[in-house]
Design a protein around this motif. Structure first.
Motif, short mmCIF file in Angstrom:
data_model
loop_
_atom_site.label_atom_id
_atom_site.label_comp_id
_atom_site.label_asym_id
_atom_site.label_seq_id
_atom_site.Cartn_x
_atom_site.Cartn_y
_atom_site.Cartn_z
N ARG A 10 7.59 2.74 3.29
CA ARG A 10 6.20 2.65 2.86
C ARG A 10 5.42 1.67 3.74
O ARG A 10 4.22 1.87 4.00
CB ARG A 10 6.13 2.21 1.39
CG ARG A 10 4.75 2.44 0.77
CD ARG A 10 4.38 3.91 0.81
NE ARG A 10 3.10 4.19 0.16
CZ ARG A 10 2.59 5.41 0.02
NH1 ARG A 10 3.26 6.46 0.48
NH2 ARG A 10 1.43 5.59 -0.57
N ALA A 11 6.09 0.62 4.19
CA ALA A 11 5.43 -0.32 5.11
C ALA A 11 5.06 0.40 6.41
O ALA A 11 3.99 0.15 6.99
CB ALA A 11 6.35 -1.50 5.40
N PHE A 12 5.93 1.30 6.86
CA PHE A 12 5.62 2.10 8.05
C PHE A 12 4.37 2.95 7.80
O PHE A 12 3.46 3.00 8.63
CB PHE A 12 6.81 3.00 8.39
CG PHE A 12 6.54 3.97 9.51
CD1 PHE A 12 6.73 3.61 10.83
CD2 PHE A 12 6.08 5.26 9.24
CE1 PHE A 12 6.46 4.50 11.87
CE2 PHE A 12 5.80 6.16 10.26
CZ PHE A 12 6.00 5.77 11.58
N TYR A 13 4.32 3.61 6.66
CA TYR A 13 3.17 4.45 6.29
C TYR A 13 1.87 3.65 6.35
O TYR A 13 0.84 4.13 6.82
CB TYR A 13 3.40 5.01 4.89
CG TYR A 13 2.23 5.74 4.27
CD1 TYR A 13 2.02 7.10 4.49
CD2 TYR A 13 1.33 5.07 3.43
CE1 TYR A 13 0.96 7.77 3.91
CE2 TYR A 13 0.27 5.73 2.84
CZ TYR A 13 0.08 7.07 3.09
OH TYR A 13 -0.98 7.74 2.51
N ARG A 14 1.94 2.40 5.91
CA ARG A 14 0.72 1.58 5.83
C ARG A 14 0.30 1.01 7.19
O ARG A 14 -0.75 0.35 7.27
CB ARG A 14 0.92 0.45 4.82
CG ARG A 14 0.91 0.92 3.38
CD ARG A 14 0.66 -0.23 2.43
NE ARG A 14 1.77 -1.15 2.37
CZ ARG A 14 2.68 -1.17 1.39
NH1 ARG A 14 2.60 -0.32 0.40
NH2 ARG A 14 3.66 -2.06 1.41
N ALA A 27 6.77 -2.60 10.50
CA ALA A 27 7.33 -2.36 9.17
C ALA A 27 8.58 -3.21 8.95
O ALA A 27 8.82 -3.73 7.85
CB ALA A 27 7.66 -0.88 9.00
N ASN A 28 9.38 -3.36 10.01
CA ASN A 28 10.57 -4.21 9.95
C ASN A 28 10.21 -5.66 9.66
O ASN A 28 10.88 -6.35 8.89
CB ASN A 28 11.31 -4.16 11.30
CG ASN A 28 12.52 -3.26 11.25
OD1 ASN A 28 12.92 -2.82 10.18
ND2 ASN A 28 13.09 -2.98 12.40
N ASP A 29 9.15 -6.13 10.30
CA ASP A 29 8.72 -7.51 10.11
C ASP A 29 8.15 -7.73 8.72
O ASP A 29 8.26 -8.82 8.15
CB ASP A 29 7.67 -7.88 11.16
CG ASP A 29 8.24 -7.92 12.58
OD1 ASP A 29 9.47 -8.02 12.71
OD2 ASP A 29 7.44 -7.82 13.54
N GLU A 30 7.53 -6.68 8.18
CA GLU A 30 6.90 -6.79 6.86
C GLU A 30 7.92 -6.68 5.73
O GLU A 30 7.90 -7.49 4.79
CB GLU A 30 5.84 -5.69 6.69
CG GLU A 30 5.20 -5.67 5.31
CD GLU A 30 4.26 -4.50 5.13
OE1 GLU A 30 4.29 -3.88 4.04
OE2 GLU A 30 3.49 -4.20 6.07
N ALA A 31 8.79 -5.69 5.78
CA ALA A 31 9.76 -5.44 4.71
C ALA A 31 11.13 -5.95 5.13
O ALA A 31 11.77 -5.36 6.01
CB ALA A 31 9.81 -3.94 4.39
#
Length: 510
Positions: free
Chosen positions: A48-52, A87-91
């Motif tokens: 979902r982080a990737f999607y955003r 996304a990796n850095d976020e989640a």
């Protein structure tokens, strides 16, 4: 955009609600960091982080190919390396605790990147506080509540408050938190006092704390109770969520920022189950321990008319004979059989289609039924017919004798009317659902579909809709893990309403 740190994030329901809130055509909040220890929930969170990382109109077709099982997630990340890295850095898969604090501190510091006005959200794991969890723990002779570390995970919240001084925080937990007494006294009173003064609460810890000393004013999102006492319990069904989910939600505002007071959640008409799940493709249940095919399933259910329980059931209440006969006559093999992780069958929804639907999916994700033993299929069929005829879900004493489980505690449940008497619970189509919890991962008995001609428990997607996750929110991992993620989440649509209140606070803060 207002930076957000999301801890104990689960699959991301709370963060989704904040991320989805717009402000002048752009997102009002930006998730800078989500921490979650469970590998399956983290996988969902990361996708979902990737999607955003994209504007809604710019989400690549490859993302939807992942939803349709046409492309592997790893290949998706390979094709979009910069967004995958973001996304990796976020989640981040991470276990918060005293022994990992130094690493957590580094992650948060990096994510904030010097920001001073920001938001902390999250809810410490709730199994130790929940009423059912405590009931189970009472049966364990070796269990000591004061030794269960889960009771004190809220202190990780305090570390972040005391060290990083967020402007505002939102903390969510189960209603059982109000009555939990791990050390003989109410832990909720301790939590409130600690949240008001996190530095003092952590005085004996080794955590480097902020200077000057930080404190918080605490607020509820709902009106005081009938006695004029403040209550922190948010009843989701009063706020447009198709589920009777009651959770403790606390908003904290740093006490040096002025005398701002958050708005309350608006009360709306209730949303019935049918308005969110009846637009999904019809499915049948599977049959465990014997032949599983659509023909065998149909024959099994239709053979009910020759069973003794069926004859007894006709007299179990007004309209029962008519309802049972009508359901049997309407039984057909579903076009989509038992469903799948993706079904190329466009869904519909009558409640907030702009929130739930995404035509680019070209179908439905996470919509596969479970298998049940033959006796449970009869119970599900009977229970759904009973619920349709009587407008209430049956308890054990309402079942024909031949369908009552042969378990040692069943007689006690019937005689005493205890917590487990409604072990077969139909989600009534005309009312909000009962609370979707992680127990849905264990079996479907509490989550029987209201349509007797489907004779099954809810799918992951149906549970996700009751939790108000958009259809393009993919739950990853084995199906049991998917159910657990959905049951543990905060409804994103409720979080979205809270986000609007928090945004106004930040606007007032300037």
């Amino acid at each position: 955009m207002i930076p957000v740190i999301d801890i104990f994030a689960g699959p991301g329901g709370l963060g989704e609600g904040f991320s989805a809130l717009g402000n002048g055509g752009v997102p009002a909040f930006k998730i800078r960091l989500s921490l979650e220890k469970d590998s399956n929930a983290h996988s969902t969170l990361r996708l979902r982080a990737f999607y955003r990382q994209f504007q809604k109109t710019d989400v690549p077709d490859d993302y939807y190919k992942v939803l349709r099982r046409e492309l592997d997630v790893a290949e998706l990340y390979t094709r979009y390396p910069s967004q995958a890295q973001a996304a990796n850095d976020e989640a981040v898969q991470f276990t918060l605790g005293e022994e990992t604090w130094t690493e957590a501190e580094g992650l948060i510091e990096k994510a904030l990147n010097g920001a001073t006005k920001w938001l902390l959200i999250g809810g410490p794991p709730c199994q130790a506080y929940s009423l059912i969890g405590r009931s189970r723990n009472k049966g364990k002779e070796e269990y000591k509540a004061q030794d269960d570390a889960r009771h004190f995970l809220y202190r990780e919240y305090l570390r972040i408050l005391g060290r990083f001084r967020p402007s505002v925080f939102v903390m969510e937990n189960v209603k059982g938190l109000l009555s939990s007494k791990p050390e003989g006294s109410l832990i909720f009173d301790t939590i409130l006092n600690d949240l008001k003064a996190p530095v003092e609460a952590l005085a004996e810890s080794q955590t480097p704390l902020a200077a000057p000393t930080v404190g918080y004013r605490l607020f509820s999102l709902v009106e005081d109770d009938a006695k004029g006492k403040r209550t922190y319990v948010v009843k989701a069904e009063l706020h447009g969520i198709p589920q009777a989910r009651h959770r403790v939600i606390i908003i904290g505002i740093r006490d040096d920022l002025g005398a701002f007071v958050p708005d309350r959640l608006s009360v709306t008409d209730s949303v019935p189950v049918k308005d969110v799940i009846f637009g999904l493709p019809r499915l049948r249940s599977g049959i465990s321990r014997s032949e599983d095919s659509s023909e065998a399933w149909l024959q099994l259910i239709k053979s009910s008319v020759n069973r003794r329980w069926f004859q007894t059931a006709k007299g179990m209440g007004p309209n029962m004979e008519q309802q049972l006969s009508s359901a049997i006559s309407q039984m057909t093999k579903p076009q989509n059989d038992r469903g799948a992780e993706f079904i190329p069958h466009p869904p519909s929804v009558s409640y907030k289609p702009e929130w739930f639907l995404d035509e680019r999916i070209l179908g439905v994700c996470n919509h596969a039924s479970r298998a049940h033993i033959e006796k449970d299929l009869y119970r599900y069929f009977y229970a759904a017919c009973y619920a349709k005829a009587q407008k209430t879900s049956p308890v054990l004493r309402d079942f024909p004798k031949d369908l009552i489980p042969n378990h040692g505690n069943v007689l006690t449940a019937i005689e005493e009317g205890n917590l487990f008497e409604d072990r077969f619970r139909v989600q009534l189509s005309t009312k909000p659902a009962t609370t979707v919890t992680s127990h849905i991962a264990k079996d479907g008995h509490y989550y029987i579909h209201p349509d007797p001609t489907q004779c099954r428990s809810l799918t992951v997607r149906e549970a996700a809709r009751l939790q108000t996750f958009p259809d393009n929110y993919l739950f990853t991992g084995p199906r049991t893990a998917q159910y657990t993620q959905v049951g543990n989440a905060v409804p994103p649509l409720l979080a979205n309403q809270i986000a609007a209140i928090v945004l106004k606070l930040f606007q007032d803060l300037g």
